[in-house]
Design a protein around this motif. Structure first.
Motif, PDB file in Angstrom:
ATOM      1  N   THR A  56      -3.716  -1.083  18.691  1.00 47.12           N
ATOM      2  CA  THR A  56      -3.686  -1.882  17.618  1.00 47.12           C
ATOM      3  C   THR A  56      -4.237  -0.949  16.459  1.00 47.12           C
ATOM      4  N   GLY A  57      -3.610  -0.981  15.348  1.00 45.04           N
ATOM      5  CA  GLY A  57      -4.136  -0.038  14.145  1.00 45.04           C
ATOM      6  C   GLY A  57      -4.029  -1.155  12.996  1.00 45.04           C
ATOM      7  N   SER A  58      -5.184  -1.178  11.955  1.00 51.00           N
ATOM      8  CA  SER A  58      -4.959  -1.975  10.893  1.00 51.00           C
ATOM      9  C   SER A  58      -5.534  -1.467   9.724  1.00 51.00           C
ATOM     10  N   VAL A  59      -4.950  -1.529   8.577  1.00 50.35           N
ATOM     11  CA  VAL A  59      -5.401  -0.863   7.213  1.00 50.35           C
ATOM     12  C   VAL A  59      -4.977  -1.953   6.228  1.00 50.35           C
ATOM     13  N   PRO A  60      -5.838  -1.797   5.140  1.00 55.61           N
ATOM     14  CA  PRO A  60      -5.749  -2.495   3.891  1.00 55.61           C
ATOM     15  C   PRO A  60      -4.516  -2.152   3.179  1.00 55.61           C
ATOM     16  N   ILE A  61      -3.749  -3.253   2.440  1.00 62.48           N
ATOM     17  CA  ILE A  61      -2.590  -2.928   1.974  1.00 62.48           C
ATOM     18  C   ILE A  61      -3.208  -2.202   0.827  1.00 62.48           C
ATOM     19  N   VAL A  62      -2.582  -1.228   0.260  1.00 63.81           N
ATOM     20  CA  VAL A  62      -3.112  -0.135  -0.868  1.00 63.81           C
ATOM     21  C   VAL A  62      -2.167  -0.510  -2.174  1.00 63.81           C
ATOM     22  N   SER A  63      -0.921  -1.045  -2.124  1.00 64.48           N
ATOM     23  CA  SER A  63       0.018  -1.248  -3.375  1.00 64.48           C
ATOM     24  C   SER A  63       1.006  -2.279  -3.218  1.00 64.48           C
ATOM     25  N   GLY A  64       1.239  -2.645  -1.948  1.00 66.00           N
ATOM     26  CA  GLY A  64       2.373  -3.731  -1.741  1.00 66.00           C
ATOM     27  C   GLY A  64       3.847  -2.951  -1.713  1.00 66.00           C
ATOM     28  N   GLU A  65       3.947  -1.694  -2.451  1.00 67.08           N
ATOM     29  CA  GLU A  65       5.307  -1.150  -2.456  1.00 67.08           C
ATOM     30  C   GLU A  65       5.894  -0.807  -0.900  1.00 67.08           C
ATOM     31  N   LEU A  66       4.844  -0.700  -0.030  1.00 64.54           N
ATOM     32  CA  LEU A  66       5.482  -0.670   1.301  1.00 64.54           C
ATOM     33  C   LEU A  66       5.228   0.941   1.700  1.00 64.54           C
ATOM     34  N   GLY A  67       6.107   1.811   0.977  1.00 63.54           N
ATOM     35  CA  GLY A  67       6.079   3.105   1.363  1.00 63.54           C
ATOM     36  C   GLY A  67       4.758   3.623   1.364  1.00 63.54           C
ATOM     37  N   GLU A  68       3.965   3.451   0.297  1.00 64.23           N
ATOM     38  CA  GLU A  68       2.652   4.062  -0.129  1.00 64.23           C
ATOM     39  C   GLU A  68       1.694   3.352   1.201  1.00 64.23           C
ATOM     40  N   ASP A  69       1.968   2.222   1.577  1.00 61.97           N
ATOM     41  CA  ASP A  69       1.158   1.535   2.492  1.00 61.97           C
ATOM     42  C   ASP A  69       1.287   2.082   3.930  1.00 61.97           C
TER      43      ASP A  69
END
Length: 293
Positions: free
Chosen positions: A130-143
């Motif tokens: 399991t890996g988890s990271v904050p959403i950085v932009s919401g554009e999804l490609g960047e995330d």
């Protein structure tokens, strides 16, 4: 041209590349869930990236991606496996906004950027990764790009795009992932960064009919690409009445009693494919017998 994925290596095995066309896959998900255009674009981007991530797995391995950015779309859930089978849904399919300042569907506004993306990989072992990271932009490609760099320590570039027709079906959907492997030097990185900066939006390439292998060539250069594999990708849901029945049996005799006495039966809908499964009183009584065996 049907949906398919291409795996490749570039720059003398210093770069790994994936590219995929997912137009039909995403259109099937959108058709089943009746998503509005901005929700369709968000779901399509998530399904496209997840499909390429699953292509990095082997055998019966699979993964689940969950995106919760705090936006009005709610959670996006995508399941995908190494066979190219993907399914996904959004909590709130009825989300649409005016185009953003760049003239594109405002996916970032729908997804939000106050939350997390988590990836759970079932690699056939006792414990799941399991890996988890904050959403950085919401554009999804960047995330997804940030996920690879932060959670898997793999410098990557992820591009995903979805175009929606006026009738709300999917005109074009696809994406790419470029990953630096050990040995990738500054010259290789700078060459790829320059090519990325000159590339039109990925959805425009798909709309123009550019197949995945040509997409990779555009990213890396014709002379730098070694195609490893091509494979089909498809929307696929594994739900069935039998699976739902087993889930009902696991609830126990008392819960089934309540369904019989209070509800006169049971009805459940699959989140992913929107299929409805109905159980009559007679069906539930048969399940009760199995529950007590």
């Amino acid at each position: 041209m049907g949906d398919y994925l291409v795996k490749a290596l570039g720059f003398d095995n210093k770069v790994r590349a994936y590219a995929v066309r997912t137009t039909e896959m995403v259109n099937e998900a959108v058709r089943r869930q009746k998503t509005w255009p901005t929700a369709s674009a968000a779901l399509g981007r998530a399904m496209t990236a997840s499909t390429m991530m699953a292509a990095m797995l082997k055998g019966d391995n699979k993964l689940t991606v969950k995106i919760e950015g705090g936006g009005p779309i709610g959670a996006i859930i995508v399941d995908s496996n190494a066979f190219g089978e993907t399914r996904g849904y959004v909590s709130n399919p009825n989300v649409h906004f005016d185009l953003n300042a760049q003239g594109k569907l405002d996916v970032a506004r729908a997804v939000g950027n106050n939350g997390y993306m988590s990836v759970v990989k079932d690699l056939g072992m006792k414990e799941h990764f399991t890996g988890s990271v904050p959403i950085v932009s919401g554009e999804l490609g960047e995330d997804f790009t940030y996920y690879f760099a932060s959670s898997e320590q793999t410098p990557s570039s992820v591009g995903v795009g979805v175009l929606v027709n006026p009738d709300e079906s999917i005109l074009a959907s696809g994406g790419f992932i470029i990953q630096m492997l050990p040995g990738a030097d500054d010259e290789v990185i700078n060459t790829i960064e320059k090519r990325l900066s000159q590339l039109p939006p990925i959805s425009k390439l798909i709309e123009a009919g550019m197949p995945p292998e040509e997409m990779i060539a555009a990213l890396l250069g014709d002379d730098n690409v070694k195609i490893l594999e091509k494979s089909n990708v498809v929307f696929s849901c594994q739900c069935s009445k039998e699976r739902i029945a087993n889930a009902l049996i696991s609830l126990g005799k008392q819960e089934l009693d309540d369904m019989i006495e209070q509800d006169g039966g049971a009805e459940t809908r699959c989140h992913f494919c929107n299929e409805v499964y109905t159980f009559s009183i007679e069906d539930l009584r048969a399940l009760q017998e199995e529950a007590t065996q």
